[in-house]
Design a protein around this motif. Structure first.
Motif, mmCIF file in Angstrom:
data_model
loop_
_atom_site.group_PDB
_atom_site.id
_atom_site.type_symbol
_atom_site.label_atom_id
_atom_site.label_comp_id
_atom_site.label_asym_id
_atom_site.label_seq_id
_atom_site.Cartn_x
_atom_site.Cartn_y
_atom_site.Cartn_z
ATOM 1 N N VAL A 124 7.655 -4.046 -11.065
ATOM 2 C CA VAL A 124 5.806 -3.247 -11.443
ATOM 3 C C VAL A 124 5.464 -3.540 -9.667
ATOM 4 O O VAL A 124 4.448 -2.762 -9.745
ATOM 5 N N PHE A 125 5.376 -4.143 -9.621
ATOM 6 C CA PHE A 125 4.335 -4.953 -8.184
ATOM 7 C C PHE A 125 5.453 -4.432 -7.292
ATOM 8 O O PHE A 125 4.255 -3.303 -6.314
ATOM 9 N N VAL A 126 6.130 -3.638 -7.257
ATOM 10 C CA VAL A 126 6.951 -2.675 -6.013
ATOM 11 C C VAL A 126 7.093 -1.499 -6.078
ATOM 12 O O VAL A 126 5.818 -1.113 -5.170
ATOM 13 N N LEU A 127 6.668 -0.842 -6.928
ATOM 14 C CA LEU A 127 6.045 0.568 -7.285
ATOM 15 C C LEU A 127 4.524 0.624 -7.468
ATOM 16 O O LEU A 127 4.183 2.020 -6.800
ATOM 17 N N ARG A 128 4.011 -0.447 -7.980
ATOM 18 C CA ARG A 128 2.446 0.239 -8.051
ATOM 19 C C ARG A 128 2.081 -0.398 -6.641
ATOM 20 O O ARG A 128 1.082 0.278 -6.309
ATOM 21 N N GLU A 129 2.573 -1.554 -6.386
ATOM 22 C CA GLU A 129 1.604 -1.750 -4.880
ATOM 23 C C GLU A 129 1.610 -1.472 -3.385
ATOM 24 O O GLU A 129 1.543 -0.918 -2.854
ATOM 25 N N VAL A 130 3.332 -0.722 -3.537
ATOM 26 C CA VAL A 130 4.060 -0.778 -2.431
ATOM 27 C C VAL A 130 4.121 1.070 -2.623
ATOM 28 O O VAL A 130 3.710 1.837 -1.412
ATOM 29 N N PHE A 131 4.571 1.704 -3.612
ATOM 30 C CA PHE A 131 4.896 2.762 -3.845
ATOM 31 C C PHE A 131 3.454 3.748 -4.240
ATOM 32 O O PHE A 131 3.669 5.736 -4.669
ATOM 33 N N ASP A 132 2.684 3.369 -5.069
ATOM 34 C CA ASP A 132 1.612 3.537 -6.129
ATOM 35 C C ASP A 132 1.839 4.808 -6.616
ATOM 36 O O ASP A 132 1.375 5.316 -6.124
ATOM 37 N N VAL A 133 2.963 4.349 -7.888
ATOM 38 C CA VAL A 133 3.705 4.678 -8.801
ATOM 39 C C VAL A 133 2.761 4.648 -10.145
ATOM 40 O O VAL A 133 1.583 3.467 -10.087
ATOM 41 N N GLY A 134 2.329 5.752 -10.608
ATOM 42 C CA GLY A 134 1.337 5.622 -12.133
ATOM 43 C C GLY A 134 1.925 4.577 -12.814
ATOM 44 O O GLY A 134 2.865 3.978 -13.235
ATOM 45 N N TYR A 135 1.073 4.027 -13.956
ATOM 46 C CA TYR A 135 1.383 2.805 -14.469
ATOM 47 C C TYR A 135 2.160 3.721 -15.510
ATOM 48 O O TYR A 135 2.979 2.574 -16.325
ATOM 49 N N GLU A 136 1.996 5.175 -16.373
ATOM 50 C CA GLU A 136 2.572 5.786 -17.050
ATOM 51 C C GLU A 136 3.947 5.772 -17.053
ATOM 52 O O GLU A 136 4.510 5.362 -17.269
#
Length: 292
Positions: A124-136
């Motif tokens: 979750v951290f990598v996808l959100r903080e590094v790659f700015d992937v949406g929560y959905e």
């Protein structure tokens, strides 16, 4: 009806560097990231592309799931690792260093912080903080509800913030300290070396039980300097870019036997990381493309 194989291949190749970067940040191992990409490709080749609206999002979801499965296995394996475990170093091109956020996220120090997260927290951290992937999208990748993913992201962000290296250091500052460090080691200048390292400096050496290396962290300026002083003046230290940051390679150009990275705080070296495990040095002779 399935799309032609070359269409599937083209879509995969177009996003391959991104997928590798995600897998590497989740695993800290290039070899395992490559295995995850192979597993992802085999599954992607069987997908009906006519039902895939967004290939990038679909592939990110697939590689995340495969990396999570591999990460749980690695977590158990690393418990029996001989000596300190360090991430596998990657020789990187200048464009990685130019993306400051990407370079920070793949630095040795940050990857070690990510090791302290639980598998889903790390994903979750990598996808959100590094790659700015949406929560959905993240929710679909990790098999959690979006509300739960937001809570996990908040918890992981706080965890990383409390443990990440303090202070911002430019590549130029790190390069200058590294050049001075190199001169001190090559000339046997013990005083110069002691001036460069912080009193509470920590040296981690990763030999994996395959080559000689300290089995516990070496702590303190005098102790670390004593270890470094064993490098003879005939040892060649070559500057290069590892994981987007200035570093040194020991050994020949074709076959380095040690990759040395460091962290600088207030002009002095506070952490040194020496990867000596031969199985971890295969990605240090040719640049590995990383991207967001």
């Amino acid at each position: 009806m399935k799309e032609p194989v070359d269409t599937a291949t083209g879509a995969f190749v177009a996003h391959r560097n991104l997928l590798f970067t995600i897998a590497y940040e989740m695993l800290g191992s290039a070899a395992d990231a490559e295995d995850v990409l192979q597993e992802t490709w085999l599954r992607w080749a069987d997908v009906d592309l006519g039902e895939v609206q967004h290939p990038r999002a679909y592939l990110v979801r697939m590689v995340t799931r495969q990396a999570l499965t591999r990460l749980r296995t690695l977590s158990r394996r690393r418990e029996s690792y001989v000596g300190p475990w360090l991430p596998e170093p990657l020789l990187t091109a200048p464009d990685v260093a130019e993306d400051v956020e990407l370079a920070e996220s793949v630095s040795t120090a940050m990857l070690l912080v990510l090791e302290t997260l639980a598998p889903v927290e790390r994903a979750v951290f990598v996808l959100r903080e590094v790659f700015d992937v949406g929560y959905e999208e993240i929710a679909a990748a990790v098999g959690k509800a979006p509300a739960s993913v937001r809570q996990i992201a908040h918890r992981a962000r706080a965890h990383v913030a409390a443990r990440r290296p303090r202070g911002t250091v430019t590549a130029t500052e790190t390069r200058d300290v590294l050049a001075a460090f190199r001169r001190a080691v090559e000339t046997g200048d013990l005083k110069g070396l002691l001036d460069l390292i912080a009193p509470d400096v920590v040296l981690l050496t990763d030999g994996g039980g395959a080559v000689r290396a300290a089995l516990t962290p070496v702590i303190g300026a005098a102790e670390v300097a004593a270890v470094l002083s064993r490098l003879t003046t005939t040892t060649r230290l070559r500057p290069l870019q590892i994981n987007g940051h200035p570093a040194l390679a020991l050994g020949t150009d074709a076959e380095p036997d040690t990759i040395l990275t460091l962290h600088v705080t207030n002009g002095r070296i506070t952490s040194l990381y020496a990867v000596r495990n031969p199985s971890k040095l295969s990605h240090t002779t040719h640049p590995t493309p990383l991207t967001r």
